[in-house]
Motif scaffolding. Structure first.
Motif, PDB file in Angstrom:
ATOM      1  N   ASN A 111      83.580  35.969  58.049  1.00 42.54           N
ATOM      2  CA  ASN A 111      82.917  34.789  58.634  1.00 42.54           C
ATOM      3  C   ASN A 111      83.875  33.661  58.980  1.00 42.54           C
ATOM      4  OD1 ASN A 111      80.288  35.921  58.525  1.00 42.54           O
ATOM      5  ND2 ASN A 111      80.218  35.465  56.338  1.00 42.54           N
ATOM      6  N   SER A 112      85.149  33.981  59.158  1.00 45.36           N
ATOM      7  CA  SER A 112      86.132  32.945  59.476  1.00 45.36           C
ATOM      8  C   SER A 112      86.063  32.521  60.939  1.00 45.36           C
ATOM      9  CB  SER A 112      87.547  33.458  59.190  1.00 45.36           C
ATOM     10  OG  SER A 112      87.896  34.479  60.111  1.00 45.36           O
ATOM     11  N   ASN A 113      85.477  33.340  61.795  1.00 45.97           N
ATOM     12  CA  ASN A 113      85.448  33.081  63.240  1.00 45.97           C
ATOM     13  C   ASN A 113      86.844  32.918  63.831  1.00 45.97           C
ATOM     14  OD1 ASN A 113      82.618  33.215  63.404  1.00 45.97           O
ATOM     15  ND2 ASN A 113      82.486  31.125  62.612  1.00 45.97           N
ATOM     16  N   LYS A 114      87.825  33.586  63.211  1.00 45.28           N
ATOM     17  CA  LYS A 114      89.188  33.554  63.741  1.00 45.28           C
ATOM     18  C   LYS A 114      89.217  34.097  65.168  1.00 45.28           C
ATOM     19  CE  LYS A 114      93.891  34.671  62.600  1.00 45.28           C
ATOM     20  NZ  LYS A 114      94.792  35.084  61.546  1.00 45.28           N
ATOM     21  N   ASN A 162      96.702  54.945  62.798  1.00 46.36           N
ATOM     22  CA  ASN A 162      97.043  53.629  63.339  1.00 46.36           C
ATOM     23  C   ASN A 162      95.801  52.741  63.327  1.00 46.36           C
ATOM     24  OD1 ASN A 162      99.727  54.223  63.999  1.00 46.36           O
ATOM     25  ND2 ASN A 162      99.181  54.977  66.008  1.00 46.36           N
ATOM     26  N   ILE A 163      95.962  51.517  62.875  1.00 45.25           N
ATOM     27  CA  ILE A 163      94.902  50.513  62.958  1.00 45.25           C
ATOM     28  C   ILE A 163      94.847  50.026  64.399  1.00 45.25           C
ATOM     29  CG2 ILE A 163      94.200  48.200  62.195  1.00 45.25           C
ATOM     30  CD1 ILE A 163      94.046  50.349  59.993  1.00 45.25           C
ATOM     31  N   GLY A 164      93.645  49.862  64.936  1.00 45.35           N
ATOM     32  CA  GLY A 164      93.477  49.390  66.303  1.00 45.35           C
ATOM     33  C   GLY A 164      93.140  47.907  66.364  1.00 45.35           C
ATOM     34  N   ASP A 165      93.167  47.378  67.583  1.00 36.98           N
ATOM     35  CA  ASP A 165      92.919  45.949  67.820  1.00 36.98           C
ATOM     36  C   ASP A 165      91.570  45.483  67.287  1.00 36.98           C
ATOM     37  OD1 ASP A 165      95.334  45.947  69.216  1.00 36.98           O
ATOM     38  OD2 ASP A 165      94.372  46.033  71.176  1.00 36.98           O
ATOM     39  N   LEU A 166      90.525  46.299  67.470  1.00 35.57           N
ATOM     40  CA  LEU A 166      89.202  45.853  67.037  1.00 35.57           C
ATOM     41  C   LEU A 166      89.090  45.812  65.520  1.00 35.57           C
ATOM     42  CD1 LEU A 166      86.905  47.395  69.765  1.00 35.57           C
ATOM     43  CD2 LEU A 166      87.694  45.037  69.522  1.00 35.57           C
ATOM     44  N   MET A 167      89.776  46.715  64.816  1.00 40.21           N
ATOM     45  CA  MET A 167      89.808  46.633  63.348  1.00 40.21           C
ATOM     46  C   MET A 167      90.545  45.371  62.912  1.00 40.21           C
ATOM     47  SD  MET A 167      88.860  47.951  60.478  1.00 40.21           S
ATOM     48  CE  MET A 167      88.558  49.709  60.541  1.00 40.21           C
ATOM     49  N   GLN A 168      91.593  45.004  63.640  1.00 39.92           N
ATOM     50  CA  GLN A 168      92.311  43.767  63.325  1.00 39.92           C
ATOM     51  C   GLN A 168      91.376  42.571  63.474  1.00 39.92           C
ATOM     52  OE1 GLN A 168      96.220  43.291  65.055  1.00 39.92           O
ATOM     53  NE2 GLN A 168      96.080  41.062  64.964  1.00 39.92           N
ATOM     54  N   ARG A 169      90.582  42.557  64.536  1.00 37.71           N
ATOM     55  CA  ARG A 169      89.626  41.457  64.739  1.00 37.71           C
ATOM     56  C   ARG A 169      88.583  41.434  63.624  1.00 37.71           C
ATOM     57  NH1 ARG A 169      89.598  39.496  70.410  1.00 37.71           N
ATOM     58  NH2 ARG A 169      87.529  38.649  70.020  1.00 37.71           N
ATOM     59  N   TRP A 170      88.007  42.614  63.304  1.00 42.14           N
ATOM     60  CA  TRP A 170      87.008  42.677  62.242  1.00 42.14           C
ATOM     61  C   TRP A 170      87.546  42.102  60.934  1.00 42.14           C
ATOM     62  CZ3 TRP A 170      85.204  48.098  63.906  1.00 42.14           C
ATOM     63  CH2 TRP A 170      83.876  48.062  64.347  1.00 42.14           C
ATOM     64  N   THR A 171      88.817  42.389  60.627  1.00 38.34           N
ATOM     65  CA  THR A 171      89.395  41.993  59.338  1.00 38.34           C
ATOM     66  C   THR A 171      90.132  40.652  59.394  1.00 38.34           C
ATOM     67  OG1 THR A 171      91.477  43.189  59.688  1.00 38.34           O
ATOM     68  CG2 THR A 171      89.644  44.413  58.657  1.00 38.34           C
ATOM     69  N   SER A 172      89.995  39.929  60.487  1.00 41.90           N
ATOM     70  CA  SER A 172      90.665  38.618  60.634  1.00 41.90           C
ATOM     71  C   SER A 172      92.148  38.721  60.307  1.00 41.90           C
ATOM     72  CB  SER A 172      90.000  37.571  59.734  1.00 41.90           C
ATOM     73  OG  SER A 172      88.628  37.472  60.006  1.00 41.90           O
ATOM     74  N   MET A 230      80.311  36.343  51.732  1.00 44.69           N
ATOM     75  CA  MET A 230      81.229  37.429  52.035  1.00 44.69           C
ATOM     76  C   MET A 230      80.450  38.647  52.503  1.00 44.69           C
ATOM     77  SD  MET A 230      84.353  38.026  52.176  1.00 44.69           S
ATOM     78  CE  MET A 230      85.592  39.225  52.148  1.00 44.69           C
ATOM     79  N   PHE A 231      81.054  39.426  53.333  1.00 46.90           N
ATOM     80  CA  PHE A 231      80.446  40.616  53.919  1.00 46.90           C
ATOM     81  C   PHE A 231      80.356  41.728  52.874  1.00 46.90           C
ATOM     82  CE2 PHE A 231      80.801  44.626  56.139  1.00 46.90           C
ATOM     83  CZ  PHE A 231      79.784  44.491  57.070  1.00 46.90           C
ATOM     84  N   ASN A 232      79.198  42.397  52.779  1.00 51.75           N
ATOM     85  CA  ASN A 232      79.099  43.488  51.807  1.00 51.75           C
ATOM     86  C   ASN A 232      78.240  44.665  52.288  1.00 51.75           C
ATOM     87  OD1 ASN A 232      76.524  42.515  51.540  1.00 51.75           O
ATOM     88  ND2 ASN A 232      76.755  41.839  49.434  1.00 51.75           N
ATOM     89  N   ASP A 233      78.169  44.910  53.589  1.00 49.40           N
ATOM     90  CA  ASP A 233      77.452  46.075  54.106  1.00 49.40           C
ATOM     91  C   ASP A 233      78.425  47.252  54.136  1.00 49.40           C
ATOM     92  OD1 ASP A 233      76.088  48.033  55.462  1.00 49.40           O
ATOM     93  OD2 ASP A 233      75.599  46.801  57.198  1.00 49.40           O
ATOM     94  N   LYS A 234      78.329  48.115  53.138  1.00 47.48           N
ATOM     95  CA  LYS A 234      79.284  49.215  53.024  1.00 47.48           C
ATOM     96  C   LYS A 234      79.114  50.268  54.120  1.00 47.48           C
ATOM     97  CE  LYS A 234      76.456  51.566  49.640  1.00 47.48           C
ATOM     98  NZ  LYS A 234      76.342  52.009  48.279  1.00 47.48           N
ATOM     99  N   ASN A 235      78.033  50.208  54.878  1.00 48.66           N
ATOM    100  CA  ASN A 235      77.785  51.186  55.936  1.00 48.66           C
ATOM    101  C   ASN A 235      78.035  50.632  57.337  1.00 48.66           C
ATOM    102  OD1 ASN A 235      76.953  53.432  54.330  1.00 48.66           O
ATOM    103  ND2 ASN A 235      75.092  52.289  53.876  1.00 48.66           N
ATOM    104  N   PHE A 236      78.629  49.446  57.447  1.00 47.22           N
ATOM    105  CA  PHE A 236      78.770  48.846  58.773  1.00 47.22           C
ATOM    106  C   PHE A 236      79.613  49.710  59.705  1.00 47.22           C
ATOM    107  CE2 PHE A 236      83.002  47.364  57.920  1.00 47.22           C
ATOM    108  CZ  PHE A 236      83.538  47.110  59.160  1.00 47.22           C
ATOM    109  N   LEU A 237      80.681  50.334  59.200  1.00 46.27           N
ATOM    110  CA  LEU A 237      81.509  51.172  60.079  1.00 46.27           C
ATOM    111  C   LEU A 237      80.712  52.359  60.600  1.00 46.27           C
ATOM    112  CD1 LEU A 237      85.089  51.304  58.535  1.00 46.27           C
ATOM    113  CD2 LEU A 237      84.404  50.345  60.722  1.00 46.27           C
TER     114      LEU A 237
END
Length: 160
Positions: free
Chosen positions: A139-142, A86-96, A1-8
């Motif tokens: 890591n789902s690669n959705k 508003n949540i954007g498309d790229l945040m939707q992709r990041w969060t599967s 599971m992803f755990n880099d709290k500074n990725f954003l």
């Protein structure tokens, strides 16, 4: 599971500099006459925002509607001193798809008094750095990994 709290923070490190196209936009809707409008007339058609998220500062006129998961539009009445996020498309992709890029639109207000005044809002569109790779954090690669620049170009060219 992803755990880099500074990725954003890392993916948005160039905001305000070359390499990031986050932007602020003043959105102006001129007053209209009641005789020139239809009931529930759309001013800005249904869309989602492309990037990470959008901070929207509304005036007191209103007209913004958000599409629910049931497909119904819900008015977003302006509340003084608040910001719509508003949540954007790229945040939707990041969060599967855990966070959904909401579809929204703007209608001409139904109240005649609000139709006779200009409407003004300010949107801050937060986008990842152009070279940031957007991949599913679980890591789902959705969604296939894509750079922010490539995704935004893809969306811009869809509209041509």
């Amino acid at each position: 599971m992803f755990n880099d709290k500074n990725f954003l923070r890392k993916c948005h490190s160039f905001i305000g500099k070359k390499g990031n196209i986050s932007n602020i936009r003043s959105i102006f809707y001129p007053a209209v006459s009641q005789t020139s409008t239809k009931e529930r007339q759309v001013r800005c058609g249904e869309h989602s925002d492309y990037g990470t998220l959008t901070l929207l500062f509304q005036d007191n006129i209103g007209g913004l509607e958000v599409k629910s998961r049931d497909g119904e539009y819900i008015p977003v009445p302006p509340i003084p001193g608040t910001i719509v996020v508003n949540i954007g498309d790229l945040m939707q992709r990041w969060t599967s798809d855990k966070l959904i890029a909401n579809k929204h639109r703007v209608l001409i207000p139904t109240e005649e008094m609000k139709q006779r005044v200009d409407r003004q809002s300010i949107a801050f569109f937060v986008n990842p750095d152009e070279n940031a790779t957007i991949r599913c954090l679980d890591n789902s690669n959705k969604y296939e990994p894509i750079t922010s620049r490539d995704y935004l170009n893809q969306r811009f060219y869809e509209k041509l």
